[in-house]
Design a protein around this motif. Structure first.
Motif, mmCIF file in Angstrom:
data_model
loop_
_atom_site.group_PDB
_atom_site.id
_atom_site.type_symbol
_atom_site.label_atom_id
_atom_site.label_comp_id
_atom_site.label_asym_id
_atom_site.label_seq_id
_atom_site.Cartn_x
_atom_site.Cartn_y
_atom_site.Cartn_z
ATOM 1 N N LEU A 104 0.207 -1.559 0.218
ATOM 2 C CA LEU A 104 -0.407 0.184 -0.204
ATOM 3 C C LEU A 104 1.072 1.758 0.354
ATOM 4 C CD1 LEU A 104 -2.494 1.806 0.259
ATOM 5 C CD2 LEU A 104 -2.661 1.143 2.596
ATOM 6 N N HIS A 105 2.210 1.578 0.902
ATOM 7 C CA HIS A 105 2.630 3.340 1.645
ATOM 8 C C HIS A 105 3.982 2.873 -0.622
ATOM 9 C CE1 HIS A 105 4.226 5.995 2.694
ATOM 10 N NE2 HIS A 105 5.606 5.835 2.669
ATOM 11 N N ASP A 106 4.134 1.787 -1.260
ATOM 12 C CA ASP A 106 4.652 1.817 -2.028
ATOM 13 C C ASP A 106 3.402 2.559 -2.812
ATOM 14 O OD1 ASP A 106 7.035 1.826 -1.394
ATOM 15 O OD2 ASP A 106 7.326 0.242 -1.868
ATOM 16 N N TYR A 107 2.239 1.869 -3.749
ATOM 17 C CA TYR A 107 1.722 2.431 -4.365
ATOM 18 C C TYR A 107 0.979 4.456 -3.917
ATOM 19 C CZ TYR A 107 -3.769 3.482 -5.928
ATOM 20 O OH TYR A 107 -4.434 3.650 -6.940
ATOM 21 N N ALA A 108 0.638 4.382 -2.341
ATOM 22 C CA ALA A 108 0.023 5.255 -2.353
ATOM 23 C C ALA A 108 1.481 6.375 -2.927
ATOM 24 C CB ALA A 108 -0.109 5.717 -1.080
ATOM 25 N N ARG A 109 2.300 6.375 -1.926
ATOM 26 C CA ARG A 109 3.555 7.571 -2.547
ATOM 27 C C ARG A 109 3.764 7.395 -3.791
ATOM 28 N NH1 ARG A 109 8.883 6.351 -1.169
ATOM 29 N NH2 ARG A 109 8.833 4.084 -1.902
ATOM 30 N N PHE A 110 3.291 5.990 -5.320
ATOM 31 C CA PHE A 110 3.443 6.540 -6.867
ATOM 32 C C PHE A 110 2.275 7.059 -7.092
ATOM 33 C CE2 PHE A 110 1.888 5.182 -10.469
ATOM 34 C CZ PHE A 110 2.784 4.879 -11.333
ATOM 35 N N MET A 111 1.536 7.068 -6.287
ATOM 36 C CA MET A 111 -0.382 7.895 -6.708
ATOM 37 C C MET A 111 0.202 9.326 -6.709
ATOM 38 S SD MET A 111 -1.411 6.011 -9.002
ATOM 39 C CE MET A 111 -3.308 6.987 -9.111
ATOM 40 N N ALA A 112 0.447 9.795 -5.516
ATOM 41 C CA ALA A 112 0.116 10.694 -4.489
ATOM 42 C C ALA A 112 1.821 11.600 -6.120
ATOM 43 C CB ALA A 112 1.383 10.856 -3.716
ATOM 44 N N LEU A 113 2.716 11.103 -5.969
ATOM 45 C CA LEU A 113 3.954 11.076 -6.911
ATOM 46 C C LEU A 113 2.949 12.151 -8.456
ATOM 47 C CD1 LEU A 113 7.358 9.915 -6.205
ATOM 48 C CD2 LEU A 113 6.979 12.128 -5.929
ATOM 49 N N HIS A 173 -0.314 14.240 3.290
ATOM 50 C CA HIS A 173 -1.309 14.701 3.411
ATOM 51 C C HIS A 173 -1.897 13.428 2.045
ATOM 52 C CE1 HIS A 173 -5.652 15.815 5.238
ATOM 53 N NE2 HIS A 173 -5.492 15.740 3.578
ATOM 54 N N GLU A 174 -1.664 13.436 1.111
ATOM 55 C CA GLU A 174 -1.523 13.149 -0.078
ATOM 56 C C GLU A 174 -1.784 11.755 -0.355
ATOM 57 O OE1 GLU A 174 -3.318 12.457 -4.183
ATOM 58 O OE2 GLU A 174 -3.777 15.015 -2.852
ATOM 59 N N ILE A 175 -0.514 10.816 0.204
ATOM 60 C CA ILE A 175 -0.281 9.763 0.332
ATOM 61 C C ILE A 175 -1.583 9.253 1.279
ATOM 62 C CG2 ILE A 175 0.829 8.333 1.302
ATOM 63 C CD1 ILE A 175 3.309 9.630 0.656
ATOM 64 N N ALA A 176 -1.960 10.100 2.357
ATOM 65 C CA ALA A 176 -3.328 9.398 3.555
ATOM 66 C C ALA A 176 -4.288 9.498 2.077
ATOM 67 C CB ALA A 176 -3.237 10.385 4.537
ATOM 68 N N LEU A 177 -4.388 10.101 1.710
ATOM 69 C CA LEU A 177 -5.694 10.354 0.881
ATOM 70 C C LEU A 177 -5.657 8.795 0.019
ATOM 71 C CD1 LEU A 177 -6.229 13.867 -0.199
ATOM 72 C CD2 LEU A 177 -8.647 12.419 1.727
ATOM 73 N N GLN A 178 -4.613 8.508 -0.340
ATOM 74 C CA GLN A 178 -4.946 7.352 -1.727
ATOM 75 C C GLN A 178 -4.671 5.893 -0.475
ATOM 76 O OE1 GLN A 178 -4.267 7.591 -4.486
ATOM 77 N NE2 GLN A 178 -4.400 10.120 -5.216
ATOM 78 N N GLU A 179 -4.500 6.404 0.517
ATOM 79 C CA GLU A 179 -4.395 4.906 1.350
ATOM 80 C C GLU A 179 -6.148 5.608 1.708
ATOM 81 O OE1 GLU A 179 -0.092 4.440 3.439
ATOM 82 O OE2 GLU A 179 -1.989 6.122 3.913
ATOM 83 N N SER A 185 8.488 1.091 -7.936
ATOM 84 C CA SER A 185 8.857 0.991 -6.960
ATOM 85 C C SER A 185 9.845 -0.940 -7.072
ATOM 86 C CB SER A 185 7.852 -0.202 -6.161
ATOM 87 O OG SER A 185 7.437 -0.935 -6.185
ATOM 88 N N HIS A 186 9.733 -2.012 -8.637
ATOM 89 C CA HIS A 186 10.576 -3.004 -8.266
ATOM 90 C C HIS A 186 11.390 -3.127 -9.474
ATOM 91 C CE1 HIS A 186 9.478 -4.170 -4.652
ATOM 92 N NE2 HIS A 186 7.392 -3.882 -4.567
ATOM 93 N N ARG A 187 12.244 -2.429 -9.818
ATOM 94 C CA ARG A 187 13.068 -2.329 -11.243
ATOM 95 C C ARG A 187 13.338 -3.311 -11.528
ATOM 96 N NH1 ARG A 187 14.403 4.232 -11.399
ATOM 97 N NH2 ARG A 187 12.609 4.498 -8.845
ATOM 98 N N GLU A 188 13.850 -3.259 -9.934
ATOM 99 C CA GLU A 188 15.607 -4.874 -10.889
ATOM 100 C C GLU A 188 14.660 -6.152 -10.496
ATOM 101 O OE1 GLU A 188 13.003 -5.213 -6.817
ATOM 102 O OE2 GLU A 188 14.038 -3.161 -8.017
ATOM 103 N N LEU A 189 13.405 -6.015 -11.014
ATOM 104 C CA LEU A 189 12.274 -7.442 -11.270
ATOM 105 C C LEU A 189 12.172 -6.960 -12.408
ATOM 106 C CD1 LEU A 189 10.543 -7.758 -7.948
ATOM 107 C CD2 LEU A 189 12.717 -8.598 -8.334
ATOM 108 N N PHE A 190 12.132 -6.761 -14.036
ATOM 109 C CA PHE A 190 11.646 -6.227 -15.004
ATOM 110 C C PHE A 190 13.088 -5.646 -15.410
ATOM 111 C CE2 PHE A 190 8.506 -4.812 -12.386
ATOM 112 C CZ PHE A 190 6.942 -5.077 -12.580
#
Length: 497
Positions: free
Chosen positions: A139-148, A178-184, A225-230
């Motif tokens: 969740l946290h990586d997703y929320a940061r990504f969407m906030a950015l 705050h934006e991250i919390a909204l996405q969460e 968030s997981h560039r090493e896997l692609f």
């Protein structure tokens, strides 16, 4: 599940009726489940529930784990006090989703609800929210990504300023808290509403069939968030992309553009990311259809700069190494293998090694340019028969496009008069030896090409269809239940085990 005769309906939640311009996880979804129960159905199949990105496709999403906030029921938010009832009067009409208008209006209301909720940090629901955040690893990586993405007006992540393309950088987390919390909050509301809807379905004997696309979008939280896997270069750009080779459907193949996995890197982690993905899917669904299953045996890799998919090559995937690890971590997996397209003996061996049922498409059976593997006499008991899928025309539209010779051959094979081509194909599915029969709701309603969900290879106008309650014949439940009883497909009560 899937080991007794049963039947189901394919309908994505966005296609449900109701206010707000798009289907949602509220009263109309429960009414649809009640209808399935009355019809004698055992399954509701949906498309991926992820937040759609390019072209509004659920198969191209901002996250492989997240849920689509546009499906959140605003009525429930109002009942809980996060929205004022008068703040979400319906301004939409018609049987198409206007994604641009719906996204703008509904996102504003969802954000307003989130602001109200976050202003009450000591409420009882706030405890539930914090528990969800603490127990949801992705969740946290997703929320940061969407906030950015919101900060940079939707730009693809590799176009963000230096430093913020780095998923381990803490600065955005502090600045965008705050934006991250909204996405969460949006994800919490989606998952709690979906979980309640799934429980409602299960209590009425309806199992949910979900969908996992094998590939993820480049512009997604997972690649960021997981560039090493692609398979990416030093600048984070794909070196090769996914697609399929030229075939009957396309002389140049299909160039999907998704980044491909670095299977060696994934294997070194014990396939941890894939285990997490299937674990998350198991929490969402009772059964999972795996889209493009053949890619686990070998995937078509196309150079990133290629103009068409012609230039690709088959490259071996992890095969049994991945599925043995998944089985070890999660136990037997309730998977449907989407085994359509270019299927080799090696793909079939991988499918059969784990006893995954495959798919047969009746529309393919009566096209004289294809082989006959989809004809009913080639079906198997442990399999799924479809009249068509989300990528096919509706059966009425398809039947209207057949040549006279193809229609004659279909009627001769089925022993029918041709007065009701749609009904003929539905009956053929119900009569099949395959344990499970699935049909798009458009076919049950005998709708034409105007109700088609997706045309592969086109970027616009897809995924928009919705039904309305007035489309249903008044005797639909009773008449369809009679057909299911005739072919021993009526739900026996409770979820089939």
């Amino acid at each position: 599940m899937l080991n007794t005769r049963g039947c189901g309906i394919l309908l994505h939640p966005t296609s449900l009726p109701g206010p707000g311009g798009i289907g949602a996880l509220g009263a109309d979804a429960r009414s649809f489940i009640d209808l399935l129960h009355a019809m004698g159905m055992s399954y509701w199949q949906v498309l991926p529930l992820a937040p759609p990105a390019f072209g509004n496709s659920p198969y191209s999403a901002f996250s492989a784990f997240g849920g689509n906030p546009l499906l959140i029921d605003l009525e429930q938010l109002a009942r809980e006090g996060d929205l004022a009832p008068a703040s979400h009067q319906d301004t939409f009409s018609g049987n198409r989703v206007d994604f641009g208008a719906v996204t703008a209006e509904k996102t504003a209301l969802l954000r307003k609800a989130g602001e109200v909720f976050l202003a009450q940090p000591e409420s009882d629901r706030a405890v539930e929210f914090r528990m969800f955040c603490n127990s949801t690893p992705w969740l946290h990586d997703y929320a940061r990504f969407m906030a950015l993405k919101r900060r940079y007006n939707g730009a693809v992540w590799n176009q963000w300023p230096n430093g913020e393309t780095d998923a381990v950088c803490d600065r955005p987390t502090i600045e965008l808290a705050h934006e991250i919390a909204l996405q969460e909050y949006l994800q919490w509301q989606f998952f709690r509403q979906w979980s309640a809807l799934r429980r409602y379905a299960n209590a009425r004997g309806i199992a949910i069939i979900g969908d996992i696309p094998i590939f993820v979008a480049y512009d997604s939280a997972e690649v960021w968030s997981h560039r090493e896997l692609f398979l990416l270069d030093d600048h984070g750009n794909p070196t090769v992309v996914a697609g399929v080779p030229p075939d009957y459907f396309s002389a140049t193949g299909q160039l999907w553009g998704n980044p491909l996995y670095d299977w060696d890197a994934l294997e070194k982690t014990g396939y941890r990311w894939w285990i997490a993905r299937f674990r998350a899917a198991r929490e969402l669904f009772d059964i999972v259809r795996v889209d493009h299953f053949r890619g686990f045996e070998a995937a078509w890799q196309v150079p990133a700069q290629a103009q068409t998919a012609r230039e690709g090559v088959w490259v071996k995937g992890p095969g049994e190494r991945l599925f043995d690890m998944l089985h070890k971590a999660l136990g037997p997996l309730p998977i449907i293998a989407e085994d359509l397209g270019v299927i080799t003996p090696e793909v079939l061996a991988l499918r059969d090694r784990y006893n995954f049922p495959g798919m047969k498409i009746l529309q393919f059976a009566f096209d004289d340019k294809l082989d006959d593997r989809d004809l009913p006499h080639n079906h198997v008991k442990h399999g799924i028969v479809y009249t068509g899928t989300h990528d096919n025309n509706t059966t009425k539209g398809w039947y209207g496009s057949l040549s006279e010779a193809e229609r004659r051959e279909m009627h001769a094979y089925l022993g029918t008069s041709g007065r009701d081509g749609v009904g003929d194909l539905i009956r053929a599915a119900l009569m099949s030896v395959a344990d499970t029969a699935i049909m798009p709701f458009q076919d049950v309603l005998h709708l034409g090409s105007e109700a088609r969900m997706n045309i592969p290879g086109t970027a616009h106008g897809n995924w928009e269809w919705r039904f309305s309650w007035d489309m249903l014949p008044c005797n639909l439940a009773l008449s369809f239940r009679g057909q299911l009883e005739r072919y021993s497909r009526t739900a026996k009560g409770g979820i089939c085990q």
